[in-house]
Each structure stands twice: as structure tokens, then as C-alpha cells.
Motif scaffolding. Sequence first.
Motif, PDB file in Angstrom:
ATOM      1  N   CYS A   9       6.144 -25.015 -23.861  1.00  0.00           N
ATOM      2  CA  CYS A   9       6.315 -25.656 -22.559  1.00  0.00           C
ATOM      3  C   CYS A   9       5.324 -26.799 -22.412  1.00  0.00           C
ATOM      4  O   CYS A   9       4.332 -26.888 -23.148  1.00  0.00           O
ATOM      5  CB  CYS A   9       6.158 -24.652 -21.411  1.00  0.00           C
ATOM      6  N   HIS A  28      11.309 -25.235 -26.278  1.00  0.00           N
ATOM      7  CA  HIS A  28      11.315 -24.062 -25.412  1.00  0.00           C
ATOM      8  C   HIS A  28      11.746 -22.804 -26.161  1.00  0.00           C
ATOM      9  O   HIS A  28      12.379 -22.876 -27.224  1.00  0.00           O
ATOM     10  CB  HIS A  28      12.266 -24.291 -24.234  1.00  0.00           C
ATOM     11  N   LEU A 141      15.143 -16.761 -18.660  1.00  0.00           N
ATOM     12  CA  LEU A 141      16.277 -17.270 -19.438  1.00  0.00           C
ATOM     13  C   LEU A 141      17.393 -16.226 -19.516  1.00  0.00           C
ATOM     14  O   LEU A 141      18.581 -16.569 -19.421  1.00  0.00           O
ATOM     15  CB  LEU A 141      15.828 -17.653 -20.850  1.00  0.00           C
ATOM     16  N   GLU A 160      10.207 -25.942 -15.681  1.00  0.00           N
ATOM     17  CA  GLU A 160      11.028 -26.660 -16.652  1.00  0.00           C
ATOM     18  C   GLU A 160      12.424 -26.059 -16.799  1.00  0.00           C
ATOM     19  O   GLU A 160      13.268 -26.620 -17.495  1.00  0.00           O
ATOM     20  CB  GLU A 160      10.310 -26.706 -18.009  1.00  0.00           C
ATOM     21  N   CYS A 161      12.662 -24.922 -16.149  1.00  0.00           N
ATOM     22  CA  CYS A 161      13.999 -24.328 -16.244  1.00  0.00           C
ATOM     23  C   CYS A 161      14.593 -23.959 -14.887  1.00  0.00           C
ATOM     24  O   CYS A 161      15.757 -23.564 -14.816  1.00  0.00           O
ATOM     25  CB  CYS A 161      13.999 -23.107 -17.170  1.00  0.00           C
ATOM     26  N   CYS A 201      22.237 -22.880 -18.800  1.00  0.00           N
ATOM     27  CA  CYS A 201      21.292 -22.151 -19.652  1.00  0.00           C
ATOM     28  C   CYS A 201      21.739 -22.194 -21.107  1.00  0.00           C
ATOM     29  O   CYS A 201      20.938 -22.425 -22.013  1.00  0.00           O
ATOM     30  CB  CYS A 201      21.162 -20.711 -19.162  1.00  0.00           C
ATOM     31  N   ARG A 204      21.025 -25.586 -22.748  1.00  0.00           N
ATOM     32  CA  ARG A 204      19.622 -25.950 -22.987  1.00  0.00           C
ATOM     33  C   ARG A 204      18.850 -24.959 -23.852  1.00  0.00           C
ATOM     34  O   ARG A 204      17.947 -25.361 -24.596  1.00  0.00           O
ATOM     35  CB  ARG A 204      18.892 -26.087 -21.646  1.00  0.00           C
ATOM     36  N   PHE A 205      19.212 -23.658 -23.768  1.00  0.00           N
ATOM     37  CA  PHE A 205      18.350 -22.651 -24.369  1.00  0.00           C
ATOM     38  C   PHE A 205      19.055 -21.712 -25.348  1.00  0.00           C
ATOM     39  O   PHE A 205      18.482 -20.710 -25.765  1.00  0.00           O
ATOM     40  CB  PHE A 205      17.682 -21.821 -23.260  1.00  0.00           C
TER      41      PHE A 205
END
Length: 224
Positions: A9, A28, A141, A160-161, A201, A204-205
Motif C-alpha cells: 500500500c 496490493h 477485499l 486505497e480500496c 474488486c 482491481r484485486f
Amino acid sequence: NTNAIITVCETLRERLKHHFNKDSYVVHNLVNPLFLKYPIVSRRDKNCITFVTTGSLTYIKGFDLIIKAASQLQDRTNIKFIIIGEGEERSALEKLIVENDLTNIVELVGRKNKNQIIEILDSADAFILASRSENFSVAILEALARGLPVIATLCGGVKECITKENGILIPVDDVDSLSSAIKEMRNNIHRYDRASISASCNKRFSPEAIASRLTEVFEQTINL
């Protein structure tokens, strides 16, 4: 003597720069693909709102703050809090629940495996992370992957999320703000789009997204 450093992060990146004068790439944490595997379900019980949280039962995770915030609610009808996890604070949390007459709305369900956590998340309406300190929360997450809006403290990489589309950010160690956020989300839960939260989500992750970012870092480092 490393050629490159990876941090999870921006906050950790800034700390490393401050203490060691070394820059890093931010990549991340990724969400377990199991949490992205199943279709997103709609709210199951529209007559009751359920908040869920998960983690080791330690002081740093702030579960006591959730219980104290719940005790401030004037309207305790049709609301429930589920705490997943085990740890050294369990006895203290049980005592706090009894002292605040919350045994009917706050439940400590113990440690659960990933499939059980998914089932609980899918039966809930929102997620709370009340940590006093974090780097980049995998628990958030997992909740986002299942489409849950999140109330979270402003620590580490949480900002950041979390956006206005998927949650509410509050100060660390602030029971009043947490209680207000619970009320706000309770009153506006219908405004959050679970499918959209999950899709964002995933974009991005997901393992694919993080692998792509790692590949970029590796290629840039090799070509230095």
C-alpha cells in the motif's frame, strides 16, 4: 542491496521512504479467487440488517469498538452483528457484550474456514473493519468480492480500496463515528450495488490483476 522493493500500500511505501530513503512499487494484496468464484446473491433478509466482521480477536483489530458502537444504537431492532474469529480477546469481548446487554444482537461465532466465511458474508448486508492499525486488509477485499459495502477505519491502505460507492471511512478508535456510520449504512443499504462492488474488486484485486502488475514490476526491474 535489492534491485526493487514491493509494498502492499502507499502508506507502507511512504514509511519505507521516510525510515530508509528507499522507494518501492505498490502492488496490493490479492483476493482469494474462491471469493470471486460464486455468483453474487441479493439481500436475503430485508427485514433485518446484518453487519459482519472477521479477524483475529486481538486489541489491534478493534472488535471492542464495534461492540461499544452497537451499544450506542438507540434502535436495536432488526439489526445483528456477527464477529468471525478467535483470539486472546475473546473473554473480554464476551464480557463487554453481556455488560452492554447485547447478547441478542452481537454473536461471536469463532474461527471459520473460507467456504464458511463466504456463506456468512453472503447472508450479511455490510462489513465492518474497525482496526486500530492495518497495512492492506485482505478481509476487506474478501467482503468487497462478495459485494458487501464496508465501514472501515482510516488506517494503512484502507483508503486505497474504499470509495463512496462501496463504503464509509471513519477515524481510528472513534466509537461515535463508527456508531454514526452504522446508522448511516443501515438507513442507506439499498443504495449499494452488490454486483458492482464485486465487479470492481475483481477488476482491481483478482489474482489476474495482481499478477499483471507484478509482471510489470519484474519487467521494469530486469530492464533497469
